[in-house]
Design a protein around this motif. Structure first.
Motif, PDB file in Angstrom:
ATOM      1  N   VAL A   1      35.772  51.951  37.085  1.00  0.00           N
ATOM      2  CA  VAL A   1      35.550  51.017  38.196  1.00  0.00           C
ATOM      3  C   VAL A   1      35.391  49.593  37.678  1.00  0.00           C
ATOM      4  O   VAL A   1      35.958  48.644  38.228  1.00  0.00           O
ATOM      5  CB  VAL A   1      34.316  51.452  39.008  1.00  0.00           C
ATOM      6  CG1 VAL A   1      33.940  50.389  40.027  1.00  0.00           C
ATOM      7  CG2 VAL A   1      34.587  52.773  39.715  1.00  0.00           C
ATOM      8  N   ARG A   2      34.615  49.417  36.610  1.00  0.00           N
ATOM      9  CA  ARG A   2      34.421  48.078  36.057  1.00  0.00           C
ATOM     10  C   ARG A   2      35.727  47.492  35.556  1.00  0.00           C
ATOM     11  O   ARG A   2      36.025  46.311  35.785  1.00  0.00           O
ATOM     12  CB  ARG A   2      33.397  48.136  34.919  1.00  0.00           C
ATOM     13  CG  ARG A   2      31.969  48.329  35.374  1.00  0.00           C
ATOM     14  CD  ARG A   2      30.999  47.960  34.274  1.00  0.00           C
ATOM     15  NE  ARG A   2      31.191  48.773  33.082  1.00  0.00           N
ATOM     16  CZ  ARG A   2      30.570  49.921  32.847  1.00  0.00           C
ATOM     17  NH1 ARG A   2      29.715  50.396  33.738  1.00  0.00           N
ATOM     18  NH2 ARG A   2      30.776  50.592  31.743  1.00  0.00           N
ATOM     19  N   LEU A   3      36.521  48.303  34.860  1.00  0.00           N
ATOM     20  CA  LEU A   3      37.789  47.797  34.331  1.00  0.00           C
ATOM     21  C   LEU A   3      38.775  47.493  35.448  1.00  0.00           C
ATOM     22  O   LEU A   3      39.549  46.534  35.360  1.00  0.00           O
ATOM     23  CB  LEU A   3      38.379  48.819  33.360  1.00  0.00           C
ATOM     24  CG  LEU A   3      37.585  49.036  32.068  1.00  0.00           C
ATOM     25  CD1 LEU A   3      38.227  50.140  31.239  1.00  0.00           C
ATOM     26  CD2 LEU A   3      37.503  47.757  31.267  1.00  0.00           C
ATOM     27  N   THR A   4      38.777  48.291  36.503  1.00  0.00           N
ATOM     28  CA  THR A   4      39.655  48.026  37.639  1.00  0.00           C
ATOM     29  C   THR A   4      39.282  46.715  38.326  1.00  0.00           C
ATOM     30  O   THR A   4      40.148  45.916  38.690  1.00  0.00           O
ATOM     31  CB  THR A   4      39.591  49.190  38.640  1.00  0.00           C
ATOM     32  OG1 THR A   4      39.948  50.406  37.988  1.00  0.00           O
ATOM     33  CG2 THR A   4      40.530  48.953  39.813  1.00  0.00           C
ATOM     34  N   LYS A   5      37.990  46.502  38.488  1.00  0.00           N
ATOM     35  CA  LYS A   5      37.533  45.240  39.071  1.00  0.00           C
ATOM     36  C   LYS A   5      37.932  44.065  38.198  1.00  0.00           C
ATOM     37  O   LYS A   5      38.385  43.027  38.697  1.00  0.00           O
ATOM     38  CB  LYS A   5      36.015  45.281  39.241  1.00  0.00           C
ATOM     39  CG  LYS A   5      35.427  43.990  39.805  1.00  0.00           C
ATOM     40  CD  LYS A   5      33.920  44.081  39.900  1.00  0.00           C
ATOM     41  CE  LYS A   5      33.330  42.762  40.398  1.00  0.00           C
ATOM     42  NZ  LYS A   5      31.836  42.835  40.466  1.00  0.00           N
ATOM     43  N   PHE A   6      37.788  44.210  36.880  1.00  0.00           N
ATOM     44  CA  PHE A   6      38.202  43.150  35.971  1.00  0.00           C
ATOM     45  C   PHE A   6      39.688  42.867  36.110  1.00  0.00           C
ATOM     46  O   PHE A   6      40.112  41.708  36.122  1.00  0.00           O
ATOM     47  CB  PHE A   6      37.876  43.550  34.531  1.00  0.00           C
ATOM     48  CG  PHE A   6      38.652  42.764  33.506  1.00  0.00           C
ATOM     49  CD1 PHE A   6      38.282  41.477  33.165  1.00  0.00           C
ATOM     50  CD2 PHE A   6      39.765  43.314  32.887  1.00  0.00           C
ATOM     51  CE1 PHE A   6      38.994  40.751  32.228  1.00  0.00           C
ATOM     52  CE2 PHE A   6      40.490  42.601  31.955  1.00  0.00           C
ATOM     53  CZ  PHE A   6      40.099  41.318  31.622  1.00  0.00           C
ATOM     54  N   HIS A   7      40.494  43.915  36.210  1.00  0.00           N
ATOM     55  CA  HIS A   7      41.939  43.733  36.306  1.00  0.00           C
ATOM     56  C   HIS A   7      42.312  42.951  37.575  1.00  0.00           C
ATOM     57  O   HIS A   7      43.143  42.035  37.530  1.00  0.00           O
ATOM     58  CB  HIS A   7      42.623  45.101  36.311  1.00  0.00           C
ATOM     59  CG  HIS A   7      44.102  45.046  36.522  1.00  0.00           C
ATOM     60  ND1 HIS A   7      44.965  44.389  35.670  1.00  0.00           N
ATOM     61  CD2 HIS A   7      44.881  45.543  37.536  1.00  0.00           C
ATOM     62  CE1 HIS A   7      46.203  44.494  36.114  1.00  0.00           C
ATOM     63  NE2 HIS A   7      46.173  45.192  37.240  1.00  0.00           N
ATOM     64  N   GLU A   8      41.703  43.304  38.695  1.00  0.00           N
ATOM     65  CA  GLU A   8      42.012  42.602  39.938  1.00  0.00           C
ATOM     66  C   GLU A   8      41.577  41.137  39.873  1.00  0.00           C
ATOM     67  O   GLU A   8      42.307  40.237  40.307  1.00  0.00           O
ATOM     68  CB  GLU A   8      41.328  43.308  41.108  1.00  0.00           C
ATOM     69  CG  GLU A   8      41.871  44.715  41.371  1.00  0.00           C
ATOM     70  CD  GLU A   8      41.123  45.422  42.481  1.00  0.00           C
ATOM     71  OE1 GLU A   8      40.092  44.864  42.935  1.00  0.00           O
ATOM     72  OE2 GLU A   8      41.551  46.516  42.896  1.00  0.00           O
ATOM     73  N   LEU A   9      40.389  40.880  39.344  1.00  0.00           N
ATOM     74  CA  LEU A   9      39.932  39.494  39.203  1.00  0.00           C
ATOM     75  C   LEU A   9      40.826  38.713  38.255  1.00  0.00           C
ATOM     76  O   LEU A   9      41.118  37.534  38.485  1.00  0.00           O
ATOM     77  CB  LEU A   9      38.488  39.469  38.705  1.00  0.00           C
ATOM     78  CG  LEU A   9      37.408  39.918  39.690  1.00  0.00           C
ATOM     79  CD1 LEU A   9      36.046  39.940  39.005  1.00  0.00           C
ATOM     80  CD2 LEU A   9      37.370  38.994  40.911  1.00  0.00           C
ATOM     81  N   ASN A  10      41.269  39.362  37.197  1.00  0.00           N
ATOM     82  CA  ASN A  10      42.094  38.659  36.226  1.00  0.00           C
ATOM     83  C   ASN A  10      43.468  38.327  36.789  1.00  0.00           C
ATOM     84  O   ASN A  10      44.053  37.296  36.433  1.00  0.00           O
ATOM     85  CB  ASN A  10      42.232  39.494  34.958  1.00  0.00           C
ATOM     86  CG  ASN A  10      42.345  38.619  33.721  1.00  0.00           C
ATOM     87  OD1 ASN A  10      41.854  37.485  33.693  1.00  0.00           O
ATOM     88  ND2 ASN A  10      42.993  39.131  32.700  1.00  0.00           N
ATOM     89  N   CYS A  11      43.997  39.177  37.649  1.00  0.00           N
ATOM     90  CA  CYS A  11      45.284  38.859  38.294  1.00  0.00           C
ATOM     91  C   CYS A  11      45.162  37.591  39.130  1.00  0.00           C
ATOM     92  O   CYS A  11      46.035  36.727  39.089  1.00  0.00           O
ATOM     93  CB  CYS A  11      45.736  40.035  39.158  1.00  0.00           C
ATOM     94  SG  CYS A  11      46.239  41.508  38.250  1.00  0.00           S
ATOM     95  N   ILE A  12      44.067  37.496  39.891  1.00  0.00           N
ATOM     96  CA  ILE A  12      43.851  36.287  40.689  1.00  0.00           C
ATOM     97  C   ILE A  12      43.644  35.084  39.789  1.00  0.00           C
ATOM     98  O   ILE A  12      44.177  33.988  40.034  1.00  0.00           O
ATOM     99  CB  ILE A  12      42.644  36.481  41.622  1.00  0.00           C
ATOM    100  CG1 ILE A  12      42.866  37.678  42.535  1.00  0.00           C
ATOM    101  CG2 ILE A  12      42.376  35.226  42.432  1.00  0.00           C
ATOM    102  CD1 ILE A  12      41.664  38.035  43.382  1.00  0.00           C
ATOM    103  N   ARG A  13      42.883  35.274  38.716  1.00  0.00           N
ATOM    104  CA  ARG A  13      42.601  34.149  37.823  1.00  0.00           C
ATOM    105  C   ARG A  13      43.855  33.629  37.142  1.00  0.00           C
ATOM    106  O   ARG A  13      44.034  32.414  36.998  1.00  0.00           O
ATOM    107  CB  ARG A  13      41.576  34.575  36.765  1.00  0.00           C
ATOM    108  CG  ARG A  13      41.179  33.445  35.842  1.00  0.00           C
ATOM    109  CD  ARG A  13      40.103  33.846  34.877  1.00  0.00           C
ATOM    110  NE  ARG A  13      40.485  34.954  34.027  1.00  0.00           N
ATOM    111  CZ  ARG A  13      39.825  35.314  32.930  1.00  0.00           C
ATOM    112  NH1 ARG A  13      38.737  34.652  32.587  1.00  0.00           N
ATOM    113  NH2 ARG A  13      40.218  36.341  32.210  1.00  0.00           N
ATOM    114  N   ILE A  14      44.749  34.525  36.724  1.00  0.00           N
ATOM    115  CA  ILE A  14      45.972  34.092  36.055  1.00  0.00           C
ATOM    116  C   ILE A  14      46.830  33.261  37.000  1.00  0.00           C
ATOM    117  O   ILE A  14      47.453  32.266  36.592  1.00  0.00           O
ATOM    118  CB  ILE A  14      46.745  35.315  35.526  1.00  0.00           C
ATOM    119  CG1 ILE A  14      45.957  35.972  34.388  1.00  0.00           C
ATOM    120  CG2 ILE A  14      48.129  34.911  35.051  1.00  0.00           C
ATOM    121  CD1 ILE A  14      45.659  35.054  33.238  1.00  0.00           C
TER     122      ILE A  14
END
Length: 426
Positions: free
Chosen positions: A218-231
């Protein structure tokens, strides 16, 4: 931004101050600024200090840069130049004190940009290491990726201020080269993140096949979604500065001499910089709403129990006298696994002190029992049930199920808590 209009600097100053306010609120909600202490937590080595203070220093430096130029720009406003028209007052018409502030403000911006590249280079190298690590015991601090981050960080911190210093003779060229070098460095890091975003779903699927803890997934999935927006917002930040920088070093400018495209690109860069930095803050200091609610609930229970039950001193006296203590039912908590309910934990102490009997029923591993404790004042603090942290749960589940997944994955919560560095690095 010596040639941009005052409105651009006002937009930058406004959104950066909003980011500063959000930073203060988020860090207070995170742990009441405890994360800013020099020695705090199990990972308070040199690596965490460098990452924490480099990121938290970059935002105030950007604020100094944009607020300083906003004040100067609005102090001098616009000027009518024959053959050109109405334009922001050139720096040649500024006072000596205003002109002397140009280089320090540019240095603040270049240092802030260098520290930001340190942050993003670390995340890039770490996730490249983790995705390509073939051994569960491979150490991040002894890998080639860590050495690449260390060397690249030193280069960025030295190169960016030097570019600003060597081109300080002409503020327009100084601004153009600072924009160009910084934006090319950040843009290259942003582009290198695209393969990570592309392969990250496959990486997560591999972790699921390896039976990694659900909370970690769950933590890694949340990181992935946030990182897509950040990029996405990182591109909005870097591409406009690349355009302005390339056009600024040319003998004849086609964009920088026109107010509308210059101001538009500057405002787009402001939005991209602030949003991406805000998401970085959330990733670096991830709040656990579940943990915060559990802590508040536990604090309320500790305050309530002495009022609704026998005082700690009376309870201890009864135990010493061998009297029967009635069953004490601890409060009910929700299980992390919704398919299993947490039954009440009941502790019964029989009258025979030599043959105690404890009625211990099914308890979730996400909960732990804190026994009665005597405080320094001599009072007795009644025990309670409190939930394990996500890191403790990950270690519990890792001990149960062995896999070839790198150990960092199980304990990872943010880029600041990768692990303990070797002694030579501390």
């Amino acid at each position: 931004m010596a040639h941009m209009s005052p409105a651009v600097h006002l937009v930058w100053a406004t959104v950066v101050i909003m980011l500063e306010s959000f930073l203060v609120y988020h860090l207070w909600s995170f742990d009441q600024f405890k994360c800013l202490k020099w020695n705090h937590g199990p990972y308070s080595g040199a690596f965490k200090r460098v990452m924490t203070y480099s990121y938290l220093t970059s935002i105030p430096l950007i604020a100094i840069y944009v607020v300083g130029f906003a004040i100067i720009k609005y102090s001098y406003g616009f000027t009518v130049i024959p053959g050109i028209g109405i334009t922001p007052t050139p720096y040649e018409l500024w006072s000596d004190s205003a002109r002397s502030a140009i280089l320090p403000l540019y240095l603040c911006f270049s240092v802030a940009w260098a520290l930001e590249m340190v942050t993003h280079l670390e995340e890039l190298c770490f996730w490249l290491f983790l995705i390509h690590s073939g051994s569960a015991k491979q150490d991040w601090f002894r890998s080639l990726y860590f050495k690449t981050w260390a060397i690249g960080s030193v280069v960025a911190v030295i190169l960016m201020p030097l570019v600003t210093i060597f081109t300080r003779g002409d503020p327009y060229k100084c601004e153009a080269y600072t924009f160009l070098v910084g934006s090319l460095g950040s843009l290259s890091l942003t582009i290198w993140f695209l393969p990570i975003l592309w392969t990250f779903p496959t990486f997560l699927e591999g972790l699921k096949q390896a039976d990694v803890d659900t909370n970690t997934i769950v933590r890694l999935t949340k990181f992935h979604e946030l990182n897509c927006i950040r990029i996405f917002f990182r591109f909005l930040f870097t591409v406009p500065f690349v355009i302005l920088g390339i056009d600024g070093i040319r003998p004849h400018q086609h964009i920088n001499d026109k107010m509308f495209p210059t101001d538009l690109l500057g405002m787009i860069a402001a939005v991209g910089c602030v949003v991406s930095s805000g998401i970085t803050l959330i990733i670096f200091f991830p709040r656990s709403i579940k943990g915060e609610m559990a802590n508040r609930e536990a604090a309320r229970e500790r305050r309530r129990l002495p009022d609704s039950n026998t005082s700690g001193d009376d309870l201890m006296n009864e135990q010493r006298e061998g009297q029967h203590v009635s069953a004490y039912t601890l409060p009910r908590y929700e299980a992390t696994d919704p398919s299993r309910s947490i039954q009440k934990l009941v502790i019964e102490e029989m009258e025979d002190d030599e043959n105690p009997k404890y009625g211990l029923y099914e308890v979730s591993p996400s909960l732990s029992l804190q026994p009665n404790r005597r405080t320094k004042d001599g009072d007795v603090e009644l025990g309670t049930v409190f939930p394990h942290t996500d890191a403790a749960l990950s270690r519990h589940n890792t001990a149960i199920r062995k896999s070839n997944v790198n150990h960092i994955v199980h304990n990872w919560r943010s880029p600041l808590e990768i692990g303990e560095p070797p002694r030579w690095y501390q």
